[in-house]
Motif scaffolding. Structure first.
Motif, short mmCIF file in Angstrom:
data_model
loop_
_atom_site.label_atom_id
_atom_site.label_comp_id
_atom_site.label_asym_id
_atom_site.label_seq_id
_atom_site.Cartn_x
_atom_site.Cartn_y
_atom_site.Cartn_z
N VAL A 180 0.87 -1.18 0.00
CA VAL A 180 0.00 0.00 0.00
C VAL A 180 0.91 1.23 0.00
CG1 VAL A 180 -1.83 -1.24 1.20
CG2 VAL A 180 -0.24 0.14 2.54
N GLU A 181 0.58 2.21 -0.86
CA GLU A 181 1.43 3.39 -1.00
C GLU A 181 0.56 4.64 -1.00
OE1 GLU A 181 3.89 3.45 -4.54
OE2 GLU A 181 4.31 5.59 -4.27
N VAL A 182 0.96 5.62 -0.20
CA VAL A 182 0.19 6.87 -0.08
C VAL A 182 0.29 7.65 -1.39
CG1 VAL A 182 -0.03 9.06 1.15
CG2 VAL A 182 0.62 6.98 2.40
N VAL A 183 -0.86 8.04 -1.94
CA VAL A 183 -0.85 8.82 -3.19
C VAL A 183 -1.48 10.20 -3.01
CG1 VAL A 183 -0.73 6.87 -4.79
CG2 VAL A 183 -2.98 7.69 -4.03
N LYS A 184 -2.27 10.39 -1.95
CA LYS A 184 -2.94 11.68 -1.75
C LYS A 184 -3.33 11.81 -0.28
CE LYS A 184 -7.25 13.56 -3.17
NZ LYS A 184 -8.45 13.31 -3.97
N ILE A 185 -3.27 13.03 0.24
CA ILE A 185 -3.62 13.27 1.64
C ILE A 185 -4.58 14.46 1.68
CG2 ILE A 185 -2.71 13.89 3.92
CD1 ILE A 185 0.05 12.78 2.81
N ASP A 186 -5.69 14.30 2.39
CA ASP A 186 -6.64 15.40 2.56
C ASP A 186 -6.67 15.75 4.05
OD1 ASP A 186 -8.87 17.02 2.94
OD2 ASP A 186 -10.02 16.04 1.36
N LEU A 187 -5.88 16.76 4.42
CA LEU A 187 -5.74 17.12 5.84
C LEU A 187 -7.05 17.64 6.41
CD1 LEU A 187 -2.24 18.87 5.84
CD2 LEU A 187 -2.86 16.79 7.11
N GLU A 188 -7.83 18.31 5.57
CA GLU A 188 -9.07 18.91 6.05
C GLU A 188 -10.07 17.83 6.45
OE1 GLU A 188 -12.23 22.06 4.19
OE2 GLU A 188 -10.15 22.14 3.51
N LYS A 189 -10.15 16.80 5.63
CA LYS A 189 -11.12 15.72 5.90
C LYS A 189 -10.49 14.51 6.58
CE LYS A 189 -14.36 16.97 2.23
NZ LYS A 189 -14.79 16.69 0.86
N ARG A 238 -8.35 12.36 5.53
CA ARG A 238 -8.36 11.16 4.68
C ARG A 238 -7.00 10.96 4.03
NH1 ARG A 238 -14.05 9.64 4.06
NH2 ARG A 238 -15.01 11.04 5.56
N VAL A 239 -6.62 9.70 3.92
CA VAL A 239 -5.41 9.34 3.19
C VAL A 239 -5.80 8.35 2.09
CG1 VAL A 239 -3.06 8.41 3.35
CG2 VAL A 239 -4.02 9.68 5.28
N PHE A 240 -5.28 8.59 0.90
CA PHE A 240 -5.61 7.76 -0.26
C PHE A 240 -4.39 6.93 -0.66
CE2 PHE A 240 -9.69 9.74 -1.14
CZ PHE A 240 -9.58 10.92 -0.43
N PHE A 241 -4.64 5.68 -0.94
CA PHE A 241 -3.56 4.74 -1.23
C PHE A 241 -3.75 4.05 -2.59
CE2 PHE A 241 -3.71 4.97 3.37
CZ PHE A 241 -2.40 4.80 3.80
N LYS A 242 -2.63 3.76 -3.20
CA LYS A 242 -2.60 2.80 -4.31
C LYS A 242 -2.30 1.45 -3.67
CE LYS A 242 1.06 2.56 -7.00
NZ LYS A 242 2.11 3.01 -7.94
N THR A 243 -3.05 0.42 -4.04
CA THR A 243 -2.87 -0.90 -3.42
C THR A 243 -2.56 -1.93 -4.50
OG1 THR A 243 -5.26 -1.33 -3.55
CG2 THR A 243 -4.45 -0.35 -1.52
N THR A 244 -1.54 -2.72 -4.26
CA THR A 244 -1.06 -3.65 -5.29
C THR A 244 -0.66 -4.99 -4.67
OG1 THR A 244 -0.02 -1.71 -6.28
CG2 THR A 244 0.54 -3.84 -7.25
#
Lengths: 144, 144
Positions: free
Chosen positions: A105-114, A116-122
């Motif tokens: 799992v690799e972090v691709v985007k972070i939303d500090l306000e909400k 949330r952390v978005f991951f690419k999963t492989t």
């Protein structure tokens, strides 16, 4: 209060951070997954059936690979107490008994306000992607 | 040749066809899933930790619900021998020990040319959606 020592605060998470887990798939994994899920499709359980199928051998349940993503989120990044919001999964290649799966799992985007952390999963076997997709994780700030 | 008697031919699948499976989640399910996946997040396993978490009680692994979709595809619609192409999952509410989950897969689109069937997938507890998403299934015509 729950012990949040094992949850990485969102401010300490950066794009490109990753975690991996590797496991060799055995008959025991497949039988256990069949038991939990109720998925007794003979492509997973029956050698004779599988020999005559497109795969020629028994294959693992695709969702078993996804469960390693869940483990990486819950125990590595972000860690204990994080909340699984969503996961997409593309099952690209079959996984056979004896295959060693590397889940990442690799972090691709972070939303500090909400929060949330978005991951690419492989998941890969012998350097080929067997399952991929994207995940969204919520990191609670308020521990309740 | 594998016995394809338990695979519904794509021509016999219609939009709106559905199948459901229901199961009461117990501690045994959660412990078994933790063992297979390696996901030992204490929100699933540790009462004391869970009491102080946002959920107040231990919750099931979200992906456990998805495994019932896999079971419905592999054993009901389309049945044995079908190929799981993709699955999206939105985890909307926690599932507690003792909750009875009703998983449903419903045909929403059929692509006869590419032998694909698209499903809406839903898990409910007490008539509220806990997990939903979409799935794509390939139905082999050629048995090899």
């Amino acid at each position: 209060m729950a012990d949040f020592l094992n949850l990485i605060p969102i401010e300490e998470i950066g794009i490109g951070m990753s975690a991996s887990y590797s496991q060799t798939i055995t008959d025991a994994d497949i039988k256990a997954f069949a038991g939990i899920s109720g998925d007794r499709n003979p492509v997973h359980l029956d050698e004779h059936y599988a020999e005559n199928s497109r795969y020629k051998k028994r294959i693992a349940h695709g969702l078993m690979t996804a469960s390693y993503f869940s483990a990486l989120f819950g125990t590595k990044i972000p860690g204990e107490g994080c909340v699984y919001v969503s996961q997409s999964l593309n099952f690209k290649r079959p996984i056979y008994i004896g295959d060693t799966v590397i889940a990442t799992v690799e972090v691709v985007k972070i939303d500090l306000e909400k929060n949330r952390v978005f991951f690419k999963t492989t998941c890969k076997v012998k350097n080929k992607i067997v399952t991929d997709g994207d995940a969204e994780i919520y990191i609670p700030r308020d521990r309740n």
